[in-house]
Write a protein that holds these residues in place. Structure first.
Motif, mmCIF file in Angstrom:
data_model
loop_
_atom_site.group_PDB
_atom_site.id
_atom_site.type_symbol
_atom_site.label_atom_id
_atom_site.label_comp_id
_atom_site.label_asym_id
_atom_site.label_seq_id
_atom_site.Cartn_x
_atom_site.Cartn_y
_atom_site.Cartn_z
ATOM 1 N N GLU A 40 0.854 -1.192 0.000
ATOM 2 C CA GLU A 40 0.000 0.000 0.000
ATOM 3 C C GLU A 40 0.886 1.235 0.000
ATOM 4 O O GLU A 40 1.800 1.369 0.825
ATOM 5 C CB GLU A 40 -0.937 0.033 1.200
ATOM 6 C CG GLU A 40 -1.840 1.269 1.193
ATOM 7 C CD GLU A 40 -3.220 1.035 1.785
ATOM 8 O OE1 GLU A 40 -4.114 0.584 1.039
ATOM 9 O OE2 GLU A 40 -3.379 1.296 2.994
ATOM 10 N N LEU A 41 0.629 2.130 -0.959
ATOM 11 C CA LEU A 41 1.307 3.422 -1.026
ATOM 12 C C LEU A 41 0.508 4.421 -0.211
ATOM 13 O O LEU A 41 -0.706 4.564 -0.403
ATOM 14 C CB LEU A 41 1.411 3.890 -2.476
ATOM 15 C CG LEU A 41 2.072 2.926 -3.477
ATOM 16 C CD1 LEU A 41 2.096 3.540 -4.878
ATOM 17 C CD2 LEU A 41 3.474 2.565 -3.039
ATOM 18 N N ILE A 82 -3.807 2.241 -2.426
ATOM 19 C CA ILE A 82 -3.333 3.614 -2.252
ATOM 20 C C ILE A 82 -4.179 4.287 -1.178
ATOM 21 O O ILE A 82 -5.418 4.262 -1.232
ATOM 22 C CB ILE A 82 -3.399 4.421 -3.559
ATOM 23 C CG1 ILE A 82 -2.551 3.764 -4.653
ATOM 24 C CG2 ILE A 82 -2.944 5.862 -3.329
ATOM 25 C CD1 ILE A 82 -2.640 4.460 -6.012
ATOM 26 N N ARG A 83 -3.508 4.874 -0.200
ATOM 27 C CA ARG A 83 -4.165 5.635 0.870
ATOM 28 C C ARG A 83 -3.565 7.030 0.895
ATOM 29 O O ARG A 83 -2.374 7.210 0.650
ATOM 30 C CB ARG A 83 -3.984 4.936 2.223
ATOM 31 C CG ARG A 83 -4.486 5.742 3.412
ATOM 32 C CD ARG A 83 -4.478 4.933 4.694
ATOM 33 N NE ARG A 83 -5.570 3.970 4.713
ATOM 34 C CZ ARG A 83 -6.801 4.259 5.106
ATOM 35 N NH1 ARG A 83 -7.120 5.496 5.509
ATOM 36 N NH2 ARG A 83 -7.732 3.346 5.100
ATOM 37 N N ASP A 100 -8.312 12.997 8.878
ATOM 38 C CA ASP A 100 -8.444 13.042 7.423
ATOM 39 C C ASP A 100 -7.486 12.065 6.739
ATOM 40 O O ASP A 100 -6.384 12.425 6.322
ATOM 41 C CB ASP A 100 -8.175 14.472 6.949
ATOM 42 C CG ASP A 100 -8.412 14.643 5.454
ATOM 43 O OD1 ASP A 100 -8.974 13.716 4.831
ATOM 44 O OD2 ASP A 100 -8.023 15.692 4.918
ATOM 45 N N THR A 101 -7.913 10.833 6.601
ATOM 46 C CA THR A 101 -7.167 9.834 5.828
ATOM 47 C C THR A 101 -8.158 8.876 5.190
ATOM 48 O O THR A 101 -9.132 8.453 5.846
ATOM 49 C CB THR A 101 -6.155 9.067 6.695
ATOM 50 O OG1 THR A 101 -5.511 8.054 5.891
ATOM 51 C CG2 THR A 101 -6.781 8.433 7.907
ATOM 52 N N GLN A 102 -7.950 8.581 3.907
ATOM 53 C CA GLN A 102 -8.861 7.713 3.159
ATOM 54 C C GLN A 102 -8.083 6.775 2.263
ATOM 55 O O GLN A 102 -7.001 7.116 1.774
ATOM 56 C CB GLN A 102 -9.833 8.532 2.276
ATOM 57 C CG GLN A 102 -10.660 9.575 2.991
ATOM 58 C CD GLN A 102 -9.900 10.872 3.180
ATOM 59 O OE1 GLN A 102 -9.051 11.217 2.372
ATOM 60 N NE2 GLN A 102 -10.215 11.595 4.259
ATOM 61 N N GLN A 103 -8.656 5.610 2.028
ATOM 62 C CA GLN A 103 -8.104 4.672 1.060
ATOM 63 C C GLN A 103 -8.808 4.923 -0.265
ATOM 64 O O GLN A 103 -10.017 4.699 -0.394
ATOM 65 C CB GLN A 103 -8.301 3.232 1.505
ATOM 66 C CG GLN A 103 -7.589 2.214 0.612
ATOM 67 C CD GLN A 103 -7.898 0.773 1.000
ATOM 68 O OE1 GLN A 103 -9.046 0.456 1.293
ATOM 69 N NE2 GLN A 103 -6.902 -0.084 0.991
ATOM 70 N N ILE A 104 -8.067 5.395 -1.271
ATOM 71 C CA ILE A 104 -8.701 5.729 -2.550
ATOM 72 C C ILE A 104 -8.608 4.591 -3.561
ATOM 73 O O ILE A 104 -9.330 4.587 -4.561
ATOM 74 C CB ILE A 104 -8.093 7.020 -3.145
ATOM 75 C CG1 ILE A 104 -6.601 6.844 -3.408
ATOM 76 C CG2 ILE A 104 -8.338 8.202 -2.220
ATOM 77 C CD1 ILE A 104 -5.968 8.026 -4.150
ATOM 78 N N VAL A 105 -7.714 3.633 -3.310
ATOM 79 C CA VAL A 105 -7.621 2.427 -4.143
ATOM 80 C C VAL A 105 -7.495 1.241 -3.200
ATOM 81 O O VAL A 105 -6.518 1.153 -2.453
ATOM 82 C CB VAL A 105 -6.422 2.478 -5.109
ATOM 83 C CG1 VAL A 105 -6.295 1.161 -5.869
ATOM 84 C CG2 VAL A 105 -6.552 3.642 -6.081
ATOM 85 N N PRO A 109 -5.892 -6.625 -7.054
ATOM 86 C CA PRO A 109 -5.481 -6.440 -8.451
ATOM 87 C C PRO A 109 -5.881 -5.035 -8.914
ATOM 88 O O PRO A 109 -7.000 -4.583 -8.660
ATOM 89 C CB PRO A 109 -6.253 -7.529 -9.202
ATOM 90 C CG PRO A 109 -6.552 -8.555 -8.145
ATOM 91 C CD PRO A 109 -6.755 -7.795 -6.875
ATOM 92 N N VAL A 110 -4.972 -4.343 -9.578
ATOM 93 C CA VAL A 110 -5.179 -2.918 -9.842
ATOM 94 C C VAL A 110 -5.826 -2.672 -11.199
ATOM 95 O O VAL A 110 -5.394 -3.215 -12.221
ATOM 96 C CB VAL A 110 -3.837 -2.167 -9.758
ATOM 97 C CG1 VAL A 110 -4.006 -0.703 -10.148
ATOM 98 C CG2 VAL A 110 -3.291 -2.253 -8.349
ATOM 99 N N ASP A 111 -6.872 -1.822 -11.174
ATOM 100 C CA ASP A 111 -7.419 -1.244 -12.400
ATOM 101 C C ASP A 111 -6.580 0.003 -12.671
ATOM 102 O O ASP A 111 -6.756 1.046 -12.024
ATOM 103 C CB ASP A 111 -8.891 -0.888 -12.194
ATOM 104 C CG ASP A 111 -9.540 -0.303 -13.440
ATOM 105 O OD1 ASP A 111 -8.816 0.320 -14.250
ATOM 106 O OD2 ASP A 111 -10.759 -0.446 -13.602
ATOM 107 N N ARG A 112 -5.647 -0.090 -13.605
ATOM 108 C CA ARG A 112 -4.685 0.990 -13.809
ATOM 109 C C ARG A 112 -5.356 2.315 -14.156
ATOM 110 O O ARG A 112 -4.968 3.386 -13.662
ATOM 111 C CB ARG A 112 -3.690 0.582 -14.888
ATOM 112 C CG ARG A 112 -2.693 -0.484 -14.431
ATOM 113 C CD ARG A 112 -1.779 -0.924 -15.566
ATOM 114 N NE ARG A 112 -0.655 -1.708 -15.073
ATOM 115 C CZ ARG A 112 -0.709 -2.988 -14.715
ATOM 116 N NH1 ARG A 112 -1.869 -3.636 -14.821
ATOM 117 N NH2 ARG A 112 0.359 -3.621 -14.263
ATOM 118 N N THR A 113 -6.364 2.285 -14.985
ATOM 119 C CA THR A 113 -7.047 3.521 -15.388
ATOM 120 C C THR A 113 -7.721 4.179 -14.199
ATOM 121 O O THR A 113 -7.592 5.397 -13.976
ATOM 122 C CB THR A 113 -8.078 3.231 -16.488
ATOM 123 O OG1 THR A 113 -7.424 2.631 -17.615
ATOM 124 C CG2 THR A 113 -8.769 4.510 -16.923
ATOM 125 N N ALA A 114 -8.432 3.383 -13.390
ATOM 126 C CA ALA A 114 -9.133 3.939 -12.231
ATOM 127 C C ALA A 114 -8.154 4.460 -11.189
ATOM 128 O O ALA A 114 -8.384 5.507 -10.565
ATOM 129 C CB ALA A 114 -10.036 2.866 -11.617
#
Length: 427
Positions: A40-41, A82-83, A100-105, A109-114
């Motif tokens: 996780e980044l 990604i957080r 204020d912290t959120q996980q946005i991805v 398995p990663v959807d690269r476009t999203a």
């Protein structure tokens, strides 16, 4: 009746074999089905990320470009999340901003476009709750057999403690050895450097100062790829003792333990004739310690005789100290000779005691418990014979050889000197 007698004979044979060979060693857990690497980044999106001091660009734009390139180059088998922190709250209420912290991805398995679209919308906004973000990232990654990695990218120190990010890192490290936090600093600030170094050191991770977009992108890619090279399973937890007699009996595997300051912990490993023991130990410095320290790994016989040792020492900052050793019985060992002459059908292994010692001393105010994280790796393989060196002989043969060599050397030296003097006189 015949079957009953045969069963009884087999049972007695098994009991006799157990009595001769001793209790079975503790094996590391059987290897489960391999899990994919999980990373996780964690990106700081606080207001200070607006500063335009990296290659003439803002820190957030450099980080966004790095994230895009990392997502494009992501290995297929790696699960990435990604957080962000400080990305949504624009007000001045610190109590609210420090949540204020959120996980946005989500991790998977990663959807690269999203993923790239989610990163592109980020704008520097609020506070810097690093400690809370680290704790949340650990929850995002969950538990499992694989070593999980957090990569923290920030340009400032935590502005919301408690929780203090160093204490959070130590808390995560105390839960096991399967979570590593690597940190990247985007600002040349000494306080930030010390805090990020503390976070990384507590979990066995690394700290890097990124001074350009190329450095940031390259380092993140390297850390994400490294996730695939770490342990595919968590070490088996074992408890060493203060003496060899009652030490746990270990088979080849990877083990985790904790050792107090200046302690000696014992483990036992059975090694049969013709086998070689290979062992290594690593101790993580998860808290401040005094200068001048070391770790010692010794292999001893059951009677206390030292067979071999390995050591490492330091006098400044270090994340991990490691030492290793190799040992096998030689033809000159009395034990090996006795075993070779024996005609018993069951060959008893030699029990080797492994002793892990350290010379760490805590700084004033440093907690002494729990002990320092220890990782012990053990392997037993077929012994490799050492190559023979050239035999120059011994006794009168060696003396004669040295005499002849001396005469030849003296003769050559005299001839060269005579030639040089004659040439010098002519010139």
């Amino acid at each position: 009746m015949i079957n009953f007698r045969r069963s009884t004979a087999v049972l007695l044979g098994l009991l006799a074999t157990t009595a001769l060979t001793g209790p079975a060693p503790a094996w590391a857990d059987e290897e489960p089905a391999p899990e994919p690497p999980r990373v996780e980044l964690v990106l700081d999106v606080s207001g200070s990320m607006r500063a335009a001091d990296i290659d003439g660009r803002s820190r957030i734009s450099v980080a966004q470009q790095a994230f895009n390139e990392v997502v494009d180059a992501l290995p297929e088998e790696t699960q990435l999340g990604i957080r962000v922190l400080g990305a949504t709250y624009r007000g001045k209420d610190k109590k609210v901003g420090c949540q204020d912290t959120q996980q946005i991805v989500p991790v998977g398995p990663v959807d690269r476009t999203a993923a790239k679209a989610a990163v592109a919308t980020l704008r520097p906004t609020g506070f810097t709750p690093v400690g809370l973000a680290l704790r949340s990232a650990a929850q995002d990654l969950g538990s499992g057999a694989t070593t999980r990695r957090i990569v923290l990218i920030t340009d400032g120190e935590d502005t919301c403690a408690p929780p203090d990010p160093c204490e959070v890192a130590r808390e995560l490290a105390a839960q096991g050895t399967s979570l590593v936090v690597d940190t990247l600093g985007l600002a040349p600030d000494e306080k930030v450097r010390r805090q990020l170094l503390c976070i990384a050191s507590a979990t066995g991770g690394t700290y890097t100062a990124a001074q350009s977009a190329e450095e940031l992108t390259g380092r993140i890619k390297q850390l994400v790829e490294r996730a695939g090279d770490t342990h595919t399973r968590a070490p088996t937890v074992v408890g060493g003792t203060n003496a060899c007699d009652n030490a746990p009996l270990l088979a080849p595997g990877v083990y985790a333990d904790r050792e107090a300051f200046s302690e000696h912990r014992y483990y036992r490993v059975p090694v049969r004739p013709g086998q070689e023991l290979r062992a290594s130990v690593s101790i993580a410095l998860d808290r401040p310690v005094n200068r001048d320290y070391g770790v010692l790994l010794r292999a001893t016989a059951a009677d206390g005789r030292e067979l071999v040792r390995g050591a490492d020492a330091g006098s400044g900052r270090a994340d991990v100290l490691s030492a290793g050793l190799r040992w096998s019985a030689t033809a000159d060992d009395e034990d090996a000779a006795e075993t070779a002459e024996s005609s018993a059908p069951v060959v008893e292994p030699t029990t080797v005691c492994l002793v892990v010692s350290n010379s760490f001393a805590p700084r004033p105010g440093t907690a002494a418990t729990p002990g320092m994280p220890v990782e012990l790796t053990i392997d037993v393989v077929a012994a490799a014979p050492a190559p023979d060196g050239p035999d120059l002989g011994r006794g009168w043969v060696l003396l004669a050889l040295l005499t002849v060599a001396g005469l030849i050397t003296g003769l050559l030296a005299g001839l060269l000197t005579r030639w040089w003097v004659a040439t010098w006189r002519e010139n």
